[in-house]
Design a protein around this motif. Structure first.
Motif, short mmCIF file in Angstrom:
data_model
loop_
_atom_site.label_atom_id
_atom_site.label_comp_id
_atom_site.label_asym_id
_atom_site.label_seq_id
_atom_site.Cartn_x
_atom_site.Cartn_y
_atom_site.Cartn_z
N ALA A 41 0.85 -1.19 0.00
CA ALA A 41 0.00 0.00 0.00
C ALA A 41 0.88 1.24 0.00
O ALA A 41 2.02 1.20 0.47
CB ALA A 41 -0.90 -0.01 1.24
N PRO A 42 0.37 2.34 -0.54
CA PRO A 42 1.14 3.59 -0.50
C PRO A 42 1.48 3.94 0.95
O PRO A 42 0.63 3.84 1.84
CB PRO A 42 0.19 4.63 -1.10
N ASP A 43 2.72 4.34 1.14
CA ASP A 43 3.18 4.65 2.49
C ASP A 43 4.48 5.43 2.36
O ASP A 43 5.39 4.99 1.66
CB ASP A 43 3.42 3.35 3.25
N PRO A 44 4.59 6.57 3.04
CA PRO A 44 5.84 7.32 2.97
C PRO A 44 7.06 6.48 3.36
O PRO A 44 8.17 6.73 2.88
CB PRO A 44 5.63 8.47 3.96
N ALA A 45 6.89 5.46 4.19
CA ALA A 45 8.00 4.61 4.61
C ALA A 45 8.57 3.77 3.45
O ALA A 45 9.66 3.23 3.56
CB ALA A 45 7.57 3.70 5.75
N PHE A 46 7.86 3.71 2.34
CA PHE A 46 8.35 3.00 1.15
C PHE A 46 9.67 3.59 0.68
O PHE A 46 10.45 2.94 -0.01
CB PHE A 46 7.29 3.07 0.04
N VAL A 47 9.94 4.83 1.07
CA VAL A 47 11.19 5.50 0.68
C VAL A 47 12.40 4.67 1.12
O VAL A 47 13.42 4.67 0.44
CB VAL A 47 11.26 6.95 1.22
N ILE A 77 17.86 13.90 2.57
CA ILE A 77 16.72 14.29 1.74
C ILE A 77 15.49 13.41 1.96
O ILE A 77 14.43 13.67 1.40
CB ILE A 77 17.09 14.32 0.23
N ARG A 78 15.60 12.40 2.81
CA ARG A 78 14.49 11.47 3.06
C ARG A 78 13.19 12.16 3.44
O ARG A 78 12.12 11.82 2.91
CB ARG A 78 14.90 10.45 4.13
N PRO A 79 13.19 13.15 4.35
CA PRO A 79 11.91 13.77 4.73
C PRO A 79 11.15 14.36 3.54
O PRO A 79 9.92 14.35 3.52
CB PRO A 79 12.32 14.86 5.72
N VAL A 80 11.86 14.84 2.56
CA VAL A 80 11.19 15.41 1.37
C VAL A 80 10.80 14.29 0.41
O VAL A 80 9.70 14.29 -0.14
CB VAL A 80 12.11 16.44 0.68
N ARG A 81 11.67 13.31 0.24
CA ARG A 81 11.41 12.23 -0.72
C ARG A 81 10.23 11.36 -0.31
O ARG A 81 9.62 10.69 -1.14
CB ARG A 81 12.66 11.35 -0.89
N MET A 82 9.89 11.36 0.97
CA MET A 82 8.77 10.55 1.44
C MET A 82 7.46 10.95 0.76
O MET A 82 6.55 10.14 0.64
CB MET A 82 8.63 10.68 2.96
N HIS A 83 7.40 12.17 0.25
CA HIS A 83 6.19 12.65 -0.43
C HIS A 83 5.96 11.94 -1.76
O HIS A 83 4.89 12.08 -2.34
CB HIS A 83 6.28 14.17 -0.66
N ASP A 84 6.94 11.18 -2.23
CA ASP A 84 6.80 10.51 -3.52
C ASP A 84 5.94 9.25 -3.43
O ASP A 84 5.42 8.79 -4.43
CB ASP A 84 8.19 10.14 -4.07
N PHE A 85 5.77 8.67 -2.26
CA PHE A 85 5.19 7.34 -2.16
C PHE A 85 3.85 7.31 -1.43
O PHE A 85 3.57 6.38 -0.69
CB PHE A 85 6.20 6.40 -1.51
#
Length: 151
Positions: A41-47, A77-85
């Protein structure tokens, strides 16, 4: 910087003719095939899974320092990249693109893998920039509303 490091790992192999380590890439491919077959499932932790893919790809190039530097940049950059997932379509596309990249590398199509990686990272950056801008705008609007209520 992230793009530069990742592309360098692939281009190094193109320039030197040295293959990436299949003992690292085959399990990586198998992991992402399993994710394709049972999509999370979509989840910011997918980063974190995304980062592991890119770091393993860099390690497989034979340059551990590239992977180490990439890991350090990812942490920043993880906190920003989490928005991708946060949507199923982005998770699905990421899985598909990762498989395309690793399968090209395993097949020896390093130039194709460079192009695929460049496209993948570029699309991800575009999505993250748009979503982060929306989040910042929403934060500013909420603060403005909260300030107006207190006055």
């Amino acid at each position: 910087m992230r793009v530069t490091l990742e592309l360098r790992g692939l281009q190094r192999a193109v320039e030197s003719g040295t293959a990436h380590d299949p003992a690292m890439l085959e399990p990586l491919r198998d992991t992402w095939r399993a994710l394709r077959d049972d999509q999370p499932a979509p989840d910011p932790a997918f980063v974190v899974l995304d980062e592991e893919f890119h770091i393993t790809l860099s390690r497989a190039s034979g340059n551990a320092e590239l992977a180490h530097m990439l890991d350090a940049i990812n942490a920043r950059i993880r906190p920003v990249r989490m928005h991708d997932f946060v949507t199923a379509d982005r998770v699905e596309l990421t899985i598909s693109q990762h498989l395309g990249i690793v399968e090209r590398v395993l097949a020896g199509d390093l130039e194709g893998s460079v192009a695929a990686l460049r496209q993948h990272v570029g699309e991800s950056m575009d999505v993250v920039e748009k979503r982060a801008a929306r989040a910042i705008t929403q934060m500013v609007l909420n603060r403005s509303r909260a300030s107006g209520i207190r006055s």
